[in-house]
Design an enzyme around this catalytic site. Structure first.
Site, PDB file in Angstrom:
ATOM      1  CG  ASP A   1      -9.322  -0.394   5.222  1.00 54.58           C
ATOM      2  OD1 ASP A   1      -9.331  -0.520   4.216  1.00 54.58           O
ATOM      3  OD2 ASP A   1      -8.482  -0.480   6.254  1.00 54.58           O
TER       4      ASP A   1
ATOM      5  CD  GLN B   1      -3.279  -4.540   6.231  1.00 55.54           C
ATOM      6  OE1 GLN B   1      -3.674  -3.579   5.886  1.00 55.54           O
ATOM      7  NE2 GLN B   1      -3.707  -5.814   5.826  1.00 55.54           N
TER       8      GLN B   1
ATOM      9  CE  LYS C   1      -3.692  -2.400   2.324  1.00 54.70           C
ATOM     10  NZ  LYS C   1      -4.564  -2.773   3.474  1.00 54.70           N
TER      11      LYS C   1
HETATM   12  N1  GUN Z   1      -6.711  -7.261   6.129  1.00 55.75           N
HETATM   13  C1  GUN Z   1      -7.207  -7.745   5.281  1.00 55.75           C
HETATM   14  N2  GUN Z   1      -7.988  -6.782   4.315  1.00 55.75           N
HETATM   15  C2  GUN Z   1      -7.715  -6.015   5.015  1.00 55.75           C
HETATM   16  C3  GUN Z   1      -8.176  -4.421   4.525  1.00 55.75           C
HETATM   17  O1  GUN Z   1      -8.838  -4.376   3.277  1.00 55.75           O
HETATM   18  N3  GUN Z   1      -7.827  -3.674   5.372  1.00 55.75           N
HETATM   19  C4  GUN Z   1      -7.210  -3.646   6.526  1.00 55.75           C
HETATM   20  N4  GUN Z   1      -6.997  -2.592   7.042  1.00 55.75           N
HETATM   21  N5  GUN Z   1      -6.753  -4.706   6.947  1.00 55.75           N
HETATM   22  C5  GUN Z   1      -7.026  -5.826   5.884  1.00 55.75           C
END
Ligand code: GUN
Length: 295
Positions: free
Chosen positions: A119, A96, A52
């Site tokens: 998110d 995350q 990211k």
């Molecule tokens: N863990 C797995 N997928 C995601 C996501 O889309 N965002 C976040 N913050 N954590 C994740």
């Protein structure tokens, strides 16, 4: 069979976004800024956050990662989140997942300001999605509908089966696909661990979205010919066929189903890059105050 190439669409979206950043800079505005909080040393989470942040750098976004050890207290994380919520320099914040068991994921994700929740996990944003109001769509479902759109896949009137009811994929994608919108209007069935006669449902479906976290689960014997398949799973499994001794597979047995499907997402290179693309789009919307005004 047509591969739904998330990696290629990700490159296109990154180009559009970097042009947008240039326009902002030309207007003497600042570049969008995405912040991530990463807890513990889970290699998969580390890889996702790095991917990211790398994408942010490639398109000219600013980015920050705040790392904490596995035994960090919930209050320490909450203090950081409140600090970022008040920081006008930061447009989007993600934490995350998964988090260590002593931390309440809901308390954490719900304490992120809904105006910076790129998110799309905050109840305000989920509620706005359900009502069809402008919102930060959850990144993975947003990526899936963007991919279906790119390949002109008609969802209206189609039988769409979603496998898995997680808050971050299964539940929101089932809502998005059933809404009365251009990329919705499907007849959606949401299947989960208590669903009976799953084979009957998979056999009837025109589009199947698999997000159950079980490697190679969906087989050709379970589907009808020319199904469209979106594979959200990603697993590292041991393999004698690769130098590294492992390979990445999805929730779908790709080799087994590939000759039966009309379209399918590869793993890797399908849904994964689209999740990042959507996160970047949401961060731009936040910086430009497209969803929420500054007041
Ligand atoms: N863990 C797995 N997928 C995601 C996501 O889309 N965002 C976040 N913050 N954590 C994740």
């Amino acid at each position: 069979m047509i591969l739904l190439d998330g990696k290629a669409l990700f490159q296109k979206i990154k180009l559009d976004l970097s042009n947008e950043v240039q326009r902002l800079l030309d207007e003497n505005k600042k570049a969008p800024h995405l912040a991530a909080i990463l807890v513990g040393d889970d290699p998969a989470s580390d890889t996702y956050v790095n991917a990211k942040m790398k994408a942010c750098r490639e398109i000219g976004f600013e980015s920050s990662v705040f790392r904490y050890p596995n035994d960090v207290s919930q209050n320490t994380l909450l203090d950081k989140i409140f600090e970022i919520n008040d920081d006008d320099n930061i447009d989007g914040l993600i934490v995350q997942l998964p988090l260590p068991h002593h931390i309440d994921e809901n308390d954490i994700t719900h304490s992120i300001s809904h105006k910076k929740d790129v998110d799309g996990f905050h109840p305000v944003n989920i509620g706005r999605m359900v009502l069809g109001l402008p919102t930060f769509l959850p990144a993975t479902p947003f990526g899936i509908v963007s991919l279906l759109d790119e390949y002109n896949i008609e969802t209206s009137g189609k039988k769409c089966l979603v496998l898995g009811r997680s808050h971050i994929v299964g539940t929101p994608i089932s809502i998005l696909l059933s809404r009365n919108t251009r990329l919705g209007n499907a007849t959606v069935t949401l299947a989960h661990s208590r669903t009976k006669n799953l084979d009957k449902l998979t056999m009837e479906a025109d589009i199947i979205i698999v997000a159950i976290g079980s490697p190679n689960f969906l087989k050709s014997s379970m589907i009808k010919k020319n199904t469209i398949i979106i594979d959200v799973g990603i697993h590292r499994i041991e393999s004698t066929q690769t130098k590294s001794g492992y390979k990445l597979v999805g929730d779908v047995d790709f080799n087994d189903v590939q000759n039966y499907v009309s379209h399918i997402t590869p793993v890797p290179g399908g849904v994964g890059p689209m999740t990042i693309a959507s996160l970047l789009k949401n961060t731009l919307y936040s910086a430009k105050k497209v969803i929420y005004s500054s007041t």
